[in-house]
Design a protein around this motif. Structure first.
Motif, PDB file in Angstrom:
ATOM      1  N   PHE A 166       0.828  -1.206   0.000  1.00 41.55           N
ATOM      2  CA  PHE A 166       0.000   0.000   0.000  1.00 41.55           C
ATOM      3  C   PHE A 166       0.862   1.254   0.000  1.00 41.55           C
ATOM      4  CE2 PHE A 166      -1.773   3.451   2.573  1.00 41.55           C
ATOM      5  CZ  PHE A 166      -2.875   3.798   1.795  1.00 41.55           C
ATOM      6  N   SER A 167       1.902   1.288   0.821  1.00 43.64           N
ATOM      7  CA  SER A 167       2.745   2.490   0.899  1.00 43.64           C
ATOM      8  C   SER A 167       3.436   2.765  -0.427  1.00 43.64           C
ATOM      9  CB  SER A 167       3.780   2.321   2.023  1.00 43.64           C
ATOM     10  OG  SER A 167       4.652   1.235   1.768  1.00 43.64           O
ATOM     11  N   LEU A 168       3.914   1.727  -1.108  1.00 48.61           N
ATOM     12  CA  LEU A 168       4.612   1.933  -2.383  1.00 48.61           C
ATOM     13  C   LEU A 168       3.653   2.363  -3.488  1.00 48.61           C
ATOM     14  CD1 LEU A 168       7.191  -1.014  -2.399  1.00 48.61           C
ATOM     15  CD2 LEU A 168       7.524   1.360  -1.708  1.00 48.61           C
ATOM     16  N   TRP A 169       2.474   1.735  -3.558  1.00 51.74           N
ATOM     17  CA  TRP A 169       1.502   2.135  -4.572  1.00 51.74           C
ATOM     18  C   TRP A 169       0.972   3.541  -4.305  1.00 51.74           C
ATOM     19  CZ3 TRP A 169       0.630   0.246  -9.190  1.00 51.74           C
ATOM     20  CH2 TRP A 169       0.963  -1.085  -9.461  1.00 51.74           C
ATOM     21  N   PHE A 170       0.765   3.862  -3.044  1.00 50.12           N
ATOM     22  CA  PHE A 170       0.320   5.207  -2.669  1.00 50.12           C
ATOM     23  C   PHE A 170       1.351   6.240  -3.096  1.00 50.12           C
ATOM     24  CE2 PHE A 170      -0.616   8.168   1.145  1.00 50.12           C
ATOM     25  CZ  PHE A 170      -1.489   8.924   0.387  1.00 50.12           C
ATOM     26  N   LEU A 171       2.618   5.958  -2.824  1.00 54.45           N
ATOM     27  CA  LEU A 171       3.685   6.871  -3.214  1.00 54.45           C
ATOM     28  C   LEU A 171       3.746   7.032  -4.722  1.00 54.45           C
ATOM     29  CD1 LEU A 171       6.224   8.578  -2.684  1.00 54.45           C
ATOM     30  CD2 LEU A 171       7.534   6.433  -2.567  1.00 54.45           C
ATOM     31  N   GLY A 172       3.669   5.927  -5.462  1.00 53.87           N
ATOM     32  CA  GLY A 172       3.729   6.003  -6.917  1.00 53.87           C
ATOM     33  C   GLY A 172       2.596   6.817  -7.504  1.00 53.87           C
ATOM     34  N   ALA A 173       1.377   6.640  -6.969  1.00 52.85           N
ATOM     35  CA  ALA A 173       0.225   7.378  -7.482  1.00 52.85           C
ATOM     36  C   ALA A 173       0.364   8.871  -7.225  1.00 52.85           C
ATOM     37  CB  ALA A 173      -1.058   6.846  -6.837  1.00 52.85           C
ATOM     38  N   VAL A 174       0.849   9.244  -6.043  1.00 57.70           N
ATOM     39  CA  VAL A 174       0.993  10.664  -5.712  1.00 57.70           C
ATOM     40  C   VAL A 174       2.133  11.298  -6.512  1.00 57.70           C
ATOM     41  CG1 VAL A 174       1.553  12.279  -3.845  1.00 57.70           C
ATOM     42  CG2 VAL A 174      -0.047  10.411  -3.444  1.00 57.70           C
ATOM     43  N   ILE A 175       3.190  10.549  -6.768  1.00 59.72           N
ATOM     44  CA  ILE A 175       4.264  11.074  -7.618  1.00 59.72           C
ATOM     45  C   ILE A 175       3.724  11.378  -9.013  1.00 59.72           C
ATOM     46  CG2 ILE A 175       6.410  10.471  -8.806  1.00 59.72           C
ATOM     47  CD1 ILE A 175       7.297   9.015  -6.311  1.00 59.72           C
ATOM     48  N   ALA A 176       2.944  10.448  -9.572  1.00 57.63           N
ATOM     49  CA  ALA A 176       2.371  10.666 -10.902  1.00 57.63           C
ATOM     50  C   ALA A 176       1.452  11.886 -10.913  1.00 57.63           C
ATOM     51  CB  ALA A 176       1.609   9.416 -11.348  1.00 57.63           C
ATOM     52  N   LEU A 177       0.612  12.018  -9.883  1.00 53.99           N
ATOM     53  CA  LEU A 177      -0.293  13.159  -9.808  1.00 53.99           C
ATOM     54  C   LEU A 177       0.484  14.468  -9.647  1.00 53.99           C
ATOM     55  CD1 LEU A 177      -3.160  14.272  -9.651  1.00 53.99           C
ATOM     56  CD2 LEU A 177      -3.157  13.776  -7.203  1.00 53.99           C
ATOM     57  N   SER A 178       1.561  14.428  -8.877  1.00 59.87           N
ATOM     58  CA  SER A 178       2.365  15.631  -8.677  1.00 59.87           C
ATOM     59  C   SER A 178       3.044  16.069  -9.964  1.00 59.87           C
ATOM     60  CB  SER A 178       3.420  15.379  -7.587  1.00 59.87           C
ATOM     61  OG  SER A 178       2.806  15.092  -6.345  1.00 59.87           O
ATOM     62  N   LEU A 179       3.509  15.116 -10.757  1.00 61.74           N
ATOM     63  CA  LEU A 179       4.133  15.451 -12.033  1.00 61.74           C
ATOM     64  C   LEU A 179       3.126  16.132 -12.964  1.00 61.74           C
ATOM     65  CD1 LEU A 179       6.281  12.244 -12.696  1.00 61.74           C
ATOM     66  CD2 LEU A 179       7.113  14.524 -12.094  1.00 61.74           C
ATOM     67  N   VAL A 180       1.906  15.623 -12.986  1.00 62.23           N
ATOM     68  CA  VAL A 180       0.868  16.245 -13.813  1.00 62.23           C
ATOM     69  C   VAL A 180       0.571  17.651 -13.310  1.00 62.23           C
ATOM     70  CG1 VAL A 180      -1.551  16.101 -14.513  1.00 62.23           C
ATOM     71  CG2 VAL A 180      -0.135  14.037 -14.468  1.00 62.23           C
ATOM     72  N   ALA A 181       0.491  17.822 -11.987  1.00 60.55           N
ATOM     73  CA  ALA A 181       0.181  19.127 -11.414  1.00 60.55           C
ATOM     74  C   ALA A 181       1.253  20.157 -11.754  1.00 60.55           C
ATOM     75  CB  ALA A 181       0.034  19.005  -9.898  1.00 60.55           C
TER      76      ALA A 181
END
Length: 228
Positions: free
Chosen positions: A170-185
């Motif tokens: 969960f922690s790794l998938w959560f981190l990956g999803a937020v990194i992707a969202l941050s790059l888009v932002a």
């Protein structure tokens, strides 16, 4: 190639489990803080300045350092001293760098009467909270790193289903999803420009396309902020 991991890892004991849970907590904690920044950005309409984005980068870097330890435990069932030093060392460098970035932004608004930048949480601006959390992370990482020699090459129960593996994934998938969202932002805010303005008020990507020609979070079209 000779593996750095022992063929039969020793039982991890309490300290080994504390190390693993500490890494998971740091990943989820810093990722959650970044989510808080994204909430202020997209829900409350507070477009982050360059210093805000630098602090987010250090937060993500700290989470990646702890994530290295989590991933190693999930993959091999044990963490070597070398992996502990790599993961916690990276997180420590990120926490120290983030402390300087948040201190710099705080110093820009420290004079009496200064309004500060962005909203507040419990009476403190986000960059002040970031500085506090970075300093607390420095202390926490120093403590767990001091005990890393006692937990190196010790088994972590992540091979089968259970809370250890579930928390790590969960922690790794959560981190990956937020990194992707941050790059888009960041891309939406900066567009195809080399630099962000010191006080951004709009998403350059939409502005350049002519889709959005108003400051973010504002109800009336107004000229964008002057670049410095």
């Amino acid at each position: 190639m000779h593996s750095l991991l022992p063929e039969a890892p020793l039982e991890g004991g309490l300290l080994g489990r504390v190390q693993y849970w500490s890494a998971c907590f740091l990943v989820v904690g810093w990722t959650g803080v970044v989510c808080g920044g994204l909430f202020h950005q997209f829900v409350l309409g507070e477009v982050p300045c360059p210093l805000c984005l630098v602090q987010r980068m250090f937060m993500v870097l700290a989470a990646i350092g702890a994530g290295h330890i989590v991933r190693t435990a999930l993959t091999h069932g044990a963490v070597t001293g070398r992996d502990y030093m790599t993961g916690w060392g990276l997180a420590l460098v990120a926490a120290v760098g983030g402390s300087f970035a948040s201190w710099r932004q705080t110093a820009l608004h420290i004079l009496p009467g200064a309004e500060g930048h962005g909203g507040e949480v419990l009476g403190l601006h986000l960059y002040v909270w970031a500085g506090i959390l970075f300093q607390l992370s420095v202390v926490a990482i120093g403590v767990v790193l001091a005990f890393a020699h006692a937990t190196a090459d010790r088994a972590v129960p992540t091979s089968g289903p259970g809370p250890y593996r579930a928390a790590g994934l969960f922690s790794l998938w959560f981190l990956g999803a937020v990194i992707a969202l941050s790059l888009v932002a960041v891309f939406l805010e900066q567009g195809f420009h080399w630099f962000l303005p010191d006080d951004p008020g709009r998403y350059e990507f939409f502005h350049d396309l002519g889709v959005l020609d108003r400051p973010a979070g504002s109800g009336a079209p107004t000229p964008g902020p002057a670049r410095t």
